[in-house]
Design an enzyme around this catalytic site. Sequence first.
Site, mmCIF file in Angstrom:
data_model
loop_
_atom_site.group_PDB
_atom_site.id
_atom_site.type_symbol
_atom_site.label_atom_id
_atom_site.label_comp_id
_atom_site.label_asym_id
_atom_site.label_seq_id
_atom_site.Cartn_x
_atom_site.Cartn_y
_atom_site.Cartn_z
ATOM 1 N N HIS A 72 27.463 40.133 47.616
ATOM 2 C CA HIS A 72 27.032 39.171 46.491
ATOM 3 C C HIS A 72 26.967 37.827 46.814
ATOM 4 O O HIS A 72 27.834 37.528 47.632
ATOM 5 C CB HIS A 72 28.042 39.605 45.357
ATOM 6 C CG HIS A 72 27.976 40.819 44.610
ATOM 7 N ND1 HIS A 72 28.577 41.050 43.578
ATOM 8 C CD2 HIS A 72 27.245 42.110 45.235
ATOM 9 C CE1 HIS A 72 28.267 42.500 43.249
ATOM 10 N NE2 HIS A 72 27.397 42.908 44.241
ATOM 11 N N GLU B 218 28.538 35.055 45.382
ATOM 12 C CA GLU B 218 29.805 34.653 45.325
ATOM 13 C C GLU B 218 30.840 34.980 46.921
ATOM 14 O O GLU B 218 31.389 33.937 47.512
ATOM 15 C CB GLU B 218 30.600 35.269 44.328
ATOM 16 C CG GLU B 218 30.035 34.946 42.920
ATOM 17 C CD GLU B 218 29.185 36.145 42.357
ATOM 18 O OE1 GLU B 218 28.204 36.578 43.234
ATOM 19 O OE2 GLU B 218 29.594 36.337 41.273
ATOM 20 N N CYS C 204 31.145 39.625 38.750
ATOM 21 C CA CYS C 204 31.513 40.970 38.530
ATOM 22 C C CYS C 204 32.872 41.009 38.707
ATOM 23 O O CYS C 204 33.511 40.191 39.203
ATOM 24 C CB CYS C 204 30.712 41.975 39.268
ATOM 25 S SG CYS C 204 31.163 41.791 41.223
ATOM 26 N N CYS D 33 33.807 40.505 42.643
ATOM 27 C CA CYS D 33 33.788 38.985 42.895
ATOM 28 C C CYS D 33 35.101 38.196 42.139
ATOM 29 O O CYS D 33 35.555 37.169 42.784
ATOM 30 C CB CYS D 33 32.637 38.388 42.519
ATOM 31 S SG CYS D 33 31.268 39.040 43.644
#
Length: 155
Positions: free
Chosen positions: A52, A54, A82, A85
């Site tokens: 992701h 992040e 999410c 993360c």
Amino acid sequence: MSDALFMQQALSQARNAWVLGEVPVGALVVRDGEVIATGFNQPIANHDPTAHAEIMALRAAAAILGNYRLPGCELFVTLEPCVMCAGAMMHARLARVVYGASDPKTGACGSIVNPFAESRLNHHTEVTGGVLADECSQLLKDFFAERRRALKSSI
């Protein structure tokens, strides 16, 4: 630099993801008002469910600083993080997380759950949401609309 200017840079990173056919989410890590690392979604290209935006930015920042802890750092991301993360952000000891659009399906800054508000956890990260939310949300809407059009035209 203001939160909005940093979020503009995160939006630029999100556009990099779009070019690769990834969901357009971008992130950056800032320390002392300076961008030290950036990232954008790459789970499809990397065959990695953890890639992701992040996580990519956190990995880059940790490598640059030579430490898996990132105290005093802030992370700017175009979409509400999410749970995965959010957990990584807390383990990195970020001072603050700033996100753009809320995520009503998987958001872990209050939309679905909020581990940042859990008082029993040993690290507490400040969270600011809604920075350039309309622009961040529109980018995602445009991406998925384009995907639907492409799917329709291929049928």
